[in-house]
Design a protein around this motif. Structure first.
Motif, PDB file in Angstrom:
ATOM      1  N   TYR A 108      -2.472   1.143   2.069  1.00  0.00           N
ATOM      2  CA  TYR A 108      -2.154   1.207   3.448  1.00  0.00           C
ATOM      3  C   TYR A 108      -3.275   1.266   4.240  1.00  0.00           C
TER       4      TYR A 108
ATOM      5  N   ALA B  46       0.280   6.656  -6.551  1.00  0.00           N
ATOM      6  CA  ALA B  46       0.524   7.322  -5.276  1.00  0.00           C
ATOM      7  C   ALA B  46      -0.799   7.020  -4.390  1.00  0.00           C
TER       8      ALA B  46
ATOM      9  N   SER C  77       1.259  -2.308  -0.360  1.00  0.00           N
ATOM     10  CA  SER C  77       1.337  -0.704  -0.333  1.00  0.00           C
ATOM     11  C   SER C  77       2.775  -0.408  -0.765  1.00  0.00           C
ATOM     12  N   THR C  78       3.866  -1.074   0.046  1.00  0.00           N
ATOM     13  CA  THR C  78       5.304  -0.857  -0.149  1.00  0.00           C
ATOM     14  C   THR C  78       5.505  -1.341  -1.629  1.00  0.00           C
TER      15      THR C  78
ATOM     16  N   ASN D 270       5.018   1.311  -3.874  1.00  0.00           N
ATOM     17  CA  ASN D 270       6.018   2.324  -3.682  1.00  0.00           C
ATOM     18  C   ASN D 270       7.507   1.959  -4.442  1.00  0.00           C
TER      19      ASN D 270
ATOM     20  N   ILE E 221      -1.198   3.332  -3.120  1.00  0.00           N
ATOM     21  CA  ILE E 221      -0.279   3.305  -2.001  1.00  0.00           C
ATOM     22  C   ILE E 221      -1.240   3.751  -0.687  1.00  0.00           C
ATOM     23  N   TYR E 222      -1.658   4.738  -1.031  1.00  0.00           N
ATOM     24  CA  TYR E 222      -2.757   4.972   0.172  1.00  0.00           C
ATOM     25  C   TYR E 222      -3.754   4.259   0.601  1.00  0.00           C
TER      26      TYR E 222
END
Lengths: 285, 274
Positions: free
Chosen positions: A249, A242, A257-258, A261, A245-246
């Protein structure tokens, strides 16, 4: 009037519109964009390049391991500790109402507030934890700044905050046990250990299962606490998916980043769904 | 003999709980009342002098950002909870009452949302296309979408215990489908509605990650985002940071004092069935 007209599909419409547009559709398209170099202006297809990067960059793949460690540790600690606390709080002590409230309250404080409070408590030179340890003659350390302890320090705080809800679930589970079983066992001469092993534990099974699943999934998604306590550092010792991902981004790598996810989805599909099936089976059998 | 053992249990329990769960909160409150120099020592001690003006300063810092973000958080919380109660009570009611392939599909769709996390960047992309990105209404809708699965599960579970006969009687008396829901079913759902309200209000109010992604910029900052920026900005004045923590925890404390049992029950209901 027919069932069709009474329980009209129109009742579902408001929920479906919001839920599908803002939750389901983004999930569906995430699988596509995880295979692209993507900015919000445009995209170019790059195959599984993002996933390859994820598994070859140490800063990225270490987050996968950290996520596992984080989720399994928090989940198992919560199950064990919360069960013991719940046993204690359902015994005949007098102050249990107060104790229950005290144990429950951290649950209402936001993760960010908890995170920064414990950052102060864990401060290497001035924090009260190390001062207490020094007073006891033990050597404290830089809990959050040391690569070998940082992740475990955050796990500890997560358990502190999340324990309460597990305790409350266990209390509900223990209380729902028919006292007739306990009386019968006592008449037959069962000791407290036997009662615990053969009556309380098996009959709490549903509660145990939901705590395991709940905290495991919560742990896999965890972000707020880690972000407010360490921001993924030192280095990337506490980076979880998580937080990656940030970071990706923020760095402008939207495709990467995706992909993070999508990896999270795969992890949940691999761990949580089979675990749920297994636990349900164990509960019935 | 037995009495003595329980007394020891009481004392031991109180002691452990005090150290582990109460001291951190006392620590926050004490340090929020110190001056900067003293607070930065991070000592567990009474302030030399009490500085209640720290709290006023939290309100006035950054041109009153605190109040503005408090208002935003309140708007988001109230807005999304209202949507959740209305949309999910209707949906949960029909999902429980009606069977069929479509219903099974809808149910599956909703229940998988209990486990699956948000797809963040695609959500931003969709929000941009809808011109809802970085807006309060957009945030309200998002929070509503993210908390739909749990709310529907609670409503559906509660509907199972409401006898169908009531609805049949109303139907024979010529009640319209919408009237049936609004006048008969919704009032019966009241206990679970309060659970849904409390549970979601706490989660949305304390949410950090979603506003961080979907509501950036100081214009629409929420209370948790403000606390986070505050931490960076006032990293050398812990008294201010802790005063901020106290202030944003206060609403939850009030809620807790009034609805203690309800909150606990709600959280249990929300998680046991999950």
């Amino acid at each position: 009037m027919k069932k069709r007209t009474v329980y009209s599909y129109w009742f579902l419409a408001p929920m479906l519109v919001i839920y599908v547009t803002l939750f389901i559709i983004p999930i569906a398209i995430s699988f596509f964009f995880s295979l692209t170099n993507w900015t919000f202006e445009g995209w170019s297809f790059c195959g599984i390049e993002n996933f390859r990067t994820f598994f070859t960059e140490p800063a990225l793949y270490s987050s996968i391991g950290n996520t596992f460690i984080y989720a399994f540790l928090t989940s198992s600690l919560k199950v064990v500790l919360a069960f013991l606390i719940a046993l204690f709080l359902t015994s005949a002590i007098k102050t249990k109402t107060f104790l229950r409230s005290a144990v429950f309250f951290p649950n209402l404080v936001s993760m960010i507030a908890v995170g920064l409070t414990f950052k102060a408590i864990l401060n290497p030179t001035k924090g009260i934890l190390n001062q207490c340890l020094a007073w006891l003659g033990m050597e404290g350390r830089d809990w959050l700044g040391d690569v070998s302890t940082a992740l475990f320090a955050v796990v500890g705080v997560d358990v502190w905050k999340g324990l309460s809800i597990a305790v409350v679930i266990f209390i509900a589970g223990i209380k729902s046990i028919d006292t007739a079983y306990l009386e019968a066992a006592r008449i037959d001469g069962a000791g407290s250990w036997q009662i615990l092993k053969y009556i309380t534990l098996p009959l709490c099974r549903p509660a145990v299962n939901s705590v395991i699943l709940l905290s495991l999934i919560g742990g896999l998604k965890s972000f707020d606490l880690i972000w407010s306590m360490t921001g993924g550092g030192p280095g990337y010792a506490t980076d979880v998916i998580a937080s990656v991902i940030y970071k990706q981004y923020a760095a402008g790598y939207y495709g990467l980043s995706t992909a993070g996810n999508v990896l999270m989805y795969l992890m949940i599909a691999i761990i949580a769904f089979p675990l749920q099936k297994f636990l349900l089976k164990a509960e019935e059998g | 003999m037995k009495k003595k053992r329980y007394l020891i249990g009481d004392i031991a329990g109180l002691l452990v709980v005090f150290v582990v769960f109460i001291i951190p909160f006392v620590f926050i409150v004490l340090n929020s009342l110190k001056d900067t120099r003293e607070a930065n020592l991070l000592k567990f001690s009474l302030p030399e002098t009490f500085h209640f003006e720290n709290y006023i300063e939290v309100f006035t810092a950054n041109d009153g950002l605190f109040l503005k973000s408090f208002k935003n958080s309140m708007i988001i919380t109230v807005g999304s909870v209202v949507i959740l109660v209305l949309a999910c009570s209707m949906a949960g009611y029909v999902i429980q009452r009606r069977k069929g392939r479509f219903m099974t599909f809808v149910n599956f769709l909703v229940m998988s949302g209990l486990m699956i996390p948000v797809a963040i960047l695609p959500t931003i992309w969709v929000m941009q296309k809808l011109h809802l990105y970085k807006t309060l209404p957009g945030m309200i809708l998002l929070e509503a979408a993210f908390h739909t699965p749990l709310s529907i599960m609670l409503y559906r579970g509660f509907m199972a215990n409401i006898p169908v006969e009531l609805e049949e009687a109303a139907r024979i008396d010529g009640c319209s489908p919408l009237g049936l829901y609004a006048k008969i079913v919704f009032p019966l759902l009241k206990p679970i509605t309060s659970t849904v309200i409390i549970l979601n209000a706490v989660t949305v109010f304390n949410d950090f990650m979603n506003p961080l992604y979907f509501l950036p910029g100081s214009e629409n900052s929420t209370i948790q985002l403000t606390l986070y920026t505050f931490m960076g900005q006032f990293s050398n004045s812990y008294n201010m940071v802790f005063a901020d923590v106290v202030l944003i925890t206060l609403p939850m404390l009030v809620l807790f004092l009034f609805f203690n049992q309800k909150i606990v029950d709600g959280m249990v209901a929300g998680s046991v069935k999950g």
